[in-house]
Design an enzyme around this catalytic site. Structure first.
Site: not given
Ligand code: ZN
Length: 876
Positions: A267, A269, A303, A325
């Site tokens: 996914a 963001e 996200e 991350e």
């Molecule tokens: Zn991420």
């Protein structure tokens, strides 16, 4: 495809951009093969830059026209090569460029930039996809305010979505319509997104704690709206949790999530418009398992949490990827731990860390959490950056304590808001708020490899003198031959032989709140006047991402398994015991002798079956995976022997505790209808692990129960668990069930993916032929990343004995797929190629065959930078 491969990007070469961008107006007129993008971009000189010619990034673009301050430029005013557009005689002042590019979304098989997926248009711009939409300063430290005007044919697209808030919409002549989106928050280009298509919507709302009413939308393929409810629920819980746990509040009037079926990653963001692989949005009891629900919850949260850690505060450059991350994975892990069983979540996260990151860290692709250089940034979205990155945040919290950690986070969110930050700036916030020196700790970001901490205990029964000696070392990794000592927080407790926790104060060395910090190559803890040698429960909660070498006796392991108050170490005691048996059995098997398993293991496990936390007991019953065992063996690995050892222990366990398992299986049956909540999911997981062990330990009973469960299950979790059990046992029952499953779900690609993966993971010699046959199945497509990963990816990365077949056929097959896929989707090809990362640990014959296959890939003429980078490093 990009062909130049020599370009190495280095952290030390970082320079601030010479030009900045104030605003971007993007006008997109969507068409299948001829989409027109008019980008109006306001540039200004960066006071921190050098001025000079403006050089924009571009990839695979057709330029229609270029104008400076409204005046069309002749073609000699600029130069375009494969990667750049250079503006000659760039005015050394603020100016506006209007760039018109033409795109062919239907031909974009890389799925980077603007592309078509199931009749819709969508974008993926991280890391370097925006340069495939228009010429741009495509780097995260150039942050601008975006306005997007989207124009499309009404009959083709009812939904027009962009970043930020929708400020205008309306009809245009000849059946067209438009919408204008404005995002007031400056952002880097990798967070740009648009989605255009025919989509169904599930709507909701959320009131932030300061009273902002946020309109929520989950967009899915029409007809699948009834599968989006859980994602919406998870989103609302995430928004609330982030306010409470980190003080982070949402900052726009709308938040949209779109599920698409062709997506390279999990996914993305994008600001206010998250784009998801539909696998992580769609769920219903009939089509999704408990694991799917848990993944959806975690990824929706991840996200969403990026809105602060990633979007409001972004990365200065891609070397800082872990800044967003690692931190955001830590945040989503904490969210899931709060929503579910904290112990089980920790165990699951450590399983993933060990199986993926530890393997990476000990092989040819090892790299620091913050790399020093890269050739292709797409290849650095790794377990090291994500999972180990999260462990560094967790250690920071352990070292500082919860209060000082929160103060540092608050400072970071305030001080760096609206900026593109670095790891140094992040750490400085914790230094300034806590007054602690974190210089040494920061080495975790620079040094690759998993530290080994070996612990030796000595006890003198006469004097009661008890000494624990700790020594750390890290093996060399590519480019880093010499390693330094790290700061390692070791959570520790002592138990007596009855399992009661002892309060011991060391005479030498320091234990702060049960944490011993090892920050030198070696150190001791010394205790005096003890009556007996205590049971040492070390690395509780897995307090540091290290390998602990501690020669715990079987008796002490059994004490911990039965009594340790730290659930992680209870589980670890069982795993450690099982691992010892499995390693020994692998050797026995390889020597052609009969395997024998110490019955005390099964005996001890049988005593935990009646506990209350069902999900936790299920974790105790789940043995280390084949790749875990191979990693522990370390070198000269024979994957067949490993597989047989694991089968052998499962059989012995299932046989030995067959009766209590049967009872458990019956007791856990429920008449209630399916709910995905943690408690009932935990009970299902325990019941299904019991079924699996029964089927192998007492096949005549277990397989009958599995067939019955397959037929009668009213939810995918139980149905698929039964199918998975049947799939492990040759015979007619398996083939009948597999066929029935395929017929039942033939129109449901996400469910068929499970079916593909399951068959690709069967650890028997016929599996490769089965996989080849399945490639001709109408539900399979080489063009769709989810299909490729579920069949080929599962075979390469999830079936060690068959990928590493003794005749090399597994390597030949996977290498051909990598070469083939590289022509259309290099990113996915590079991922599949990652399965070769453990080739050097194999026994010599397989090693030679793997090397031949790797060299065949390396010898191809036109490899993408993605695949060339991985194959070169894997062979180095
Ligand atoms: Zn991420």
């Amino acid at each position: 495809m990009r062909l130049d491969t020599s370009r190495v990007i280095r952290l030390v070469d970082y320079k601030a951009p010479d030009w900045l961008i104030e605003t971007v107006h993007l006008d997109a007129t969507l068409d299948d093969t001829r989409t027109r993008i008019v980008a109006t971009i306001q540039f200004k000189p960066n006071p921190k830059g050098m001025g000079g010619a403006l050089v924009l990034d571009g990839d695979d673009l057709v330029l229609e026209s270029l104008a400076l301050d409204g005046v069309q430029l002749p073609t000699f005013a600029y130069t375009i090569d494969r990667h750049t557009l250079t503006l000659h005689d760039t005015p050394q002042r603020a100016f506006t460029l209007t760039i018109v590019t033409l795109l062919d979304p239907a031909a974009n098989s890389q799925l980077m930039g603007l592309y078509r997926s199931s009749g819709n248009y969508c974008t993926q711009c991280e890391a370097e996809g925006f340069r495939r939409i228009t010429f741009f300063l495509d780097r995260p430290d150039v942050m601008a305010v975006y306005t997007t005007r989207i124009v499309a044919k009404k009959e083709e697209a009812s939904v027009l979505l962009g970043n930020g808030n929708r400020v205008e919409a309306g009809d245009l002549p000849n059946g067209w319509h438009y919408a204008v989106w404005h995002d007031p928050h400056p952002k880097p280009s990798y967070l740009f997104a648009l989605v255009v298509g025919k989509l169904g919507k599930v709507g909701g709302s959320f009131m932030t704690r300061s009273g902002r009413n946020v309109e929520l939308g989950i967009y899915v393929e029409s007809g699948k709206e009834n599968r989006a409810g859980y994602a919406l629920d998870a989103l609302i819980r995430s928004m609330k949790w982030d306010e409470e746990a980190f003080g982070c509040e949402y900052d726009l009037d709308v938040f949209n999530i779109v599920a698409v079926s062709d997506f390279n990653m999990g996914a993305m963001e994008n600001k206010g418009l998250n784009i998801f692989n539909d696998k992580y949005v769609l769920a219903s009891p009939e089509t999704a398992t408990d694991a799917d629900y848990a993944n959806i919850e975690a990824i929706i949260a991840h996200e969403y949490f990026h809105n602060w850690t990633g979007n409001r505060i972004t990365c200065r450059d891609w070397f800082q990827l872990c800044l967003k991350e690692g931190l955001t994975v830590f945040r989503d892990q904490e969210f899931s731990a709060d929503q579910r069983s904290r112990a089980v979540k920790r165990i699951a996260d450590v399983r993933t860390l060990r199986s993926q990151q530890f393997t990476e860290d000990s092989g040819p692709l090892a790299h620091p959490v913050r790399p020093f250089e890269y050739r292709e940034i797409n290849n650095f979205y790794t377990p090291t950056v994500y999972e180990k990155g999260a462990e560094l945040i967790r250690m920071l919290k352990t070292l500082l304590g919860a209060d000082d950690f929160r103060k540092g986070m608050d400072e970071y969110l305030a001080r760096c808001d609206g900026t593109a930050a670095t790891i140094e700036e992040f750490i400085a916030c914790f230094v300034d708020t806590s007054g602690r020196d974190l210089t040494h700790f920061a080495r975790w970001y620079e040094q690759a490899g998993t530290p080994l901490v070996s612990v030796t205990e000595t006890f003198d029964s006469e004097s009661g003198h008890y000494r624990i000696h700790f020594a750390q070392s890290t093996k060399p990794t590519p480019g880093q031959p010499d390693k330094q000592a790290m700061v390692i927080p070791l959570a520790i407790a002592f138990l007596n032989k009855q399992g009661l926790e002892l309060k011991l104060t060391p005479k030498t060395g320091q234990l702060d709140d049960h944490v011993f910090v090892l920050d030198t190559e070696s150190a001791d803890l010394v205790f005096e006047h003890l009556d007996e040698k205590p049971v040492l429960s070390a690395l509780r909660g897995f307090s540091a991402p290290i390998v602990l070498e501690l020669d715990t006796s079987d008796d002490d392991r059994l004490v911990m398994l039965a009594h340790d108050t730290d659930p992680f170490n209870r589980w670890q005691a069982a795993q450690g015991f099982a691992m010892k048996l499995l390693k020994a059995a692998s050797i026995t098997r390889r020597e052609g002798r009969e395997m024998h398993f110490d019955p005390r293991f099964a005996e001890a496990v049988s005593h935990v079956l009646n506990g209350k936390d069902h999900a936790f007991i299920a974790q105790i019953l789940a043995l280390p995976s084949e790749s875990d065992i191979a990693r522990e063996i370390g070198d000269n690995v024979d994957p067949d022997a490993v597989r047989d050892a694991r089968l052998g222990l499962r059989r012995a366990l299932g046989h030995h505790i067959g009766q209590p398992l049967q009872l458990l299986y019956a007791t856990l049956e429920t008449k209630e209808s399916y709910r995905p909540d943690p408690q009932s999911a935990g009970s299902r997981s325990l019941r299904n692990v019991a079924l699996d062990l029964l089927a192998i330990g007492m096949p005549e009973i277990g397989l009958r129960l599995a067939e019955q469960q397959y037929r009668t299950a009213d939810n995918m979790t139980d149905r698929f668990a039964a199918l998975a059990v049947l799939a492990q046992h040759r015979g007619e029952a398996r083939e009948i069930a597999l066929e029935h499953f395929a017929n039942t779900f033939e129109n449901d690609p996400l469910v068929l993916d499970k079916w593909f993966s399951l068959q690709a993971s069967i650890p028997e010699l016929e599996t490769l032929d089965r996989v080849k046959r399945l490639m001709a199945h109408p539900g399979f497509s080489m063009k769709n990343p989810n299909r490729l990963r579920s069949l080929i990816g599962a075979f390469a990365a999830g079936n060690p004995s068959q990928f590493n077949r003794a005749d090399g056929a597994g390597y030949d097959f996977v290498s051909e797929i990598v070469i083939d896929t590289d022509r259309s989707n290099p990113q996915v090809a590079a991922r599949i190629l990652g399965a070769f990362k453990t080739w050097r640990t194999l026994e010599p014959d397989r090693r030679a065959l793997a090397e031949t296959a790797l060299r065949r890939i390396a010898d191809q003429d036109q490899l993408s930078p993605d695949v060339l980078d991985i194959v070169t490093r894997t062979l180095a």
